[in-house]
Scaffold this motif. Structure first.
Motif, short mmCIF file in Angstrom:
data_model
loop_
_atom_site.label_atom_id
_atom_site.label_comp_id
_atom_site.label_asym_id
_atom_site.label_seq_id
_atom_site.Cartn_x
_atom_site.Cartn_y
_atom_site.Cartn_z
N UNK A 3 0.83 -1.21 0.00
CA UNK A 3 0.00 0.00 0.00
C UNK A 3 0.87 1.26 0.00
N UNK A 4 1.97 1.27 0.78
CA UNK A 4 2.85 2.43 0.82
C UNK A 4 3.51 2.68 -0.54
N UNK A 5 3.89 1.62 -1.23
CA UNK A 5 4.51 1.74 -2.55
C UNK A 5 3.54 2.39 -3.55
N UNK A 6 2.28 1.96 -3.51
CA UNK A 6 1.28 2.54 -4.41
C UNK A 6 1.06 4.02 -4.13
N UNK A 7 1.08 4.41 -2.86
CA UNK A 7 0.90 5.82 -2.51
C UNK A 7 2.05 6.67 -3.02
N UNK A 8 3.29 6.17 -2.98
CA UNK A 8 4.43 6.92 -3.49
C UNK A 8 4.32 7.15 -5.00
N UNK A 9 3.82 6.18 -5.74
CA UNK A 9 3.61 6.36 -7.17
C UNK A 9 2.58 7.41 -7.47
N UNK A 10 1.54 7.47 -6.68
CA UNK A 10 0.49 8.48 -6.86
C UNK A 10 1.05 9.89 -6.66
N UNK A 11 1.92 10.06 -5.67
CA UNK A 11 2.55 11.37 -5.41
C UNK A 11 3.40 11.79 -6.60
N UNK A 12 4.10 10.87 -7.21
CA UNK A 12 4.94 11.17 -8.37
C UNK A 12 4.10 11.67 -9.54
N UNK A 13 3.02 10.95 -9.82
CA UNK A 13 2.14 11.36 -10.92
C UNK A 13 1.54 12.74 -10.66
N UNK A 14 1.10 12.95 -9.40
CA UNK A 14 0.51 14.25 -9.04
C UNK A 14 1.52 15.37 -9.21
N UNK A 15 2.75 15.12 -8.81
CA UNK A 15 3.81 16.14 -8.94
C UNK A 15 4.07 16.48 -10.40
N UNK A 16 4.08 15.46 -11.26
CA UNK A 16 4.29 15.70 -12.69
C UNK A 16 3.17 16.55 -13.29
N UNK A 17 1.92 16.26 -12.87
CA UNK A 17 0.79 17.05 -13.36
C UNK A 17 0.92 18.51 -12.95
N UNK A 18 1.31 18.72 -11.67
CA UNK A 18 1.49 20.10 -11.20
C UNK A 18 2.59 20.81 -11.98
N UNK A 19 3.68 20.09 -12.27
CA UNK A 19 4.78 20.70 -13.03
C UNK A 19 4.33 21.09 -14.44
N UNK A 20 3.54 20.21 -15.06
CA UNK A 20 3.04 20.51 -16.41
C UNK A 20 2.14 21.73 -16.39
N UNK A 21 1.23 21.79 -15.38
CA UNK A 21 0.32 22.93 -15.28
C UNK A 21 1.10 24.23 -15.06
N UNK A 22 2.10 24.18 -14.16
CA UNK A 22 2.92 25.36 -13.90
C UNK A 22 3.69 25.80 -15.14
N UNK A 23 4.19 24.82 -15.90
CA UNK A 23 4.91 25.15 -17.14
C UNK A 23 4.00 25.83 -18.15
N UNK A 24 2.77 25.29 -18.28
CA UNK A 24 1.81 25.90 -19.20
C UNK A 24 1.46 27.31 -18.78
N UNK A 25 1.28 27.51 -17.48
CA UNK A 25 0.98 28.86 -16.98
C UNK A 25 2.14 29.81 -17.25
N UNK A 26 3.36 29.31 -17.09
CA UNK A 26 4.53 30.15 -17.36
C UNK A 26 4.62 30.54 -18.82
N UNK A 28 2.12 30.69 -20.98
CA UNK A 28 1.02 31.61 -21.28
C UNK A 28 1.34 33.01 -20.77
N UNK A 29 1.95 33.10 -19.58
CA UNK A 29 2.31 34.41 -19.04
C UNK A 29 3.37 35.08 -19.91
N UNK A 30 4.34 34.29 -20.39
CA UNK A 30 5.39 34.83 -21.25
C UNK A 30 4.82 35.32 -22.57
N UNK A 31 3.92 34.51 -23.16
CA UNK A 31 3.30 34.91 -24.41
C UNK A 31 2.47 36.18 -24.22
#
Length: 240
Positions: A3-26, A28-31
């Protein structure tokens, strides 16, 4: 442990999504910033072009009156002054106030030598840029639409009608010796003058008044596919 291993994988995916969203926002702000800078630059370019067109209008009025840019010395060669580009005799007032009033009368015989139907096309620069009331008909369109404003317009402007060529314009300062201190990359504004007698405007035939329609074009520094950034202004001027 599983169960702990599965939770660590979920955190990784969530972090990647946040990074993608932040990159897109950056991105858009630059454009948005770049778009705002372009709009500001275009506005400044148009503002400068309008200012230069205003300068050309005033320069045309001085040209009509035969004045230098400082308003004190007439721009024509006399016994005491030398002008870089002198007008031919009888095409502008010679000496100032004493000559202006009688000169700019429709009944003055010299007036018919001032304006030319084709604006002095292929003639000396000293007789270029001043048009008659019949020039628009000879051009097949408003004269300013068939004039060579030297702005690299694409397609190039040209008169139709009996003229069948691009008619000349006058560069700022040509007949007034006015200096032009535009930014690097800016070309001198230009103008044309159309002369109308009162009877040609259906005003009282007995009137000796003469009217001048001035069309002036100022340019910015931006050069696009269709030509240089420009602003066109018109005014009507009568010296008497």
């Amino acid at each position: 442990m599983k169960q702990q291993h599965l939770q660590q994988g979920f955190v990784l995916v969530t972090s990647l999504i946040f990074l993608i969203v932040l990159s897109l926002l950056g991105v858009m702000a630059l454009r948005g910033t770049l778009f705002g800078e372009r709009m500001t630059a275009n506005s400044q370019d148009l503002f400068s072009a309008r200012e230069f067109a205003e300068l050309a209008l005033r320069d045309a009025e001085r040209d009509i009156l035969g004045l230098r840019f400082d308003g004190t010395t007439y721009c024509r060669t006399t016994s005491t002054t030398v002008c870089a580009t002198a007008r031919p005799e009888n095409t502008r007032p010679k000496e100032g106030a004493n000559d202006e009033a009688p000169f700019w009368l429709a009944s003055s015989p010299e007036i018919d030598d001032v304006a030319l139907e084709n604006g002095g096309l292929n003639a000396d620069v000293s007789v270029q840029g001043v048009y008659t009331a019949g020039s628009a008909a000879a051009c097949g369109m408003p004269v300013w639409s068939g004039a060579d404003w030297q702005d690299n317009a694409n397609p190039a402007r040209s008169c139709a009608g009996t003229i069948g060529a691009a008619v000349p314009t006058i560069a700022y300062g040509t007949f007034t010796d006015a200096p032009f201190n535009g930014p690097n990359g800016t070309v001198r504004p230009r103008y044309i003058i159309e002369m109308f007698k009162a009877d040609e405007l259906n005003i009282s035939p007995s009137s000796n008044k003469i009217f001048f329609r001035i069309t002036a074009v100022g340019f910015g520094r931006t050069q696009g596919v269709a030509g240089r950034t420009s602003v066109t202004l018109q005014s009507v001027f009568s010296p008497n």
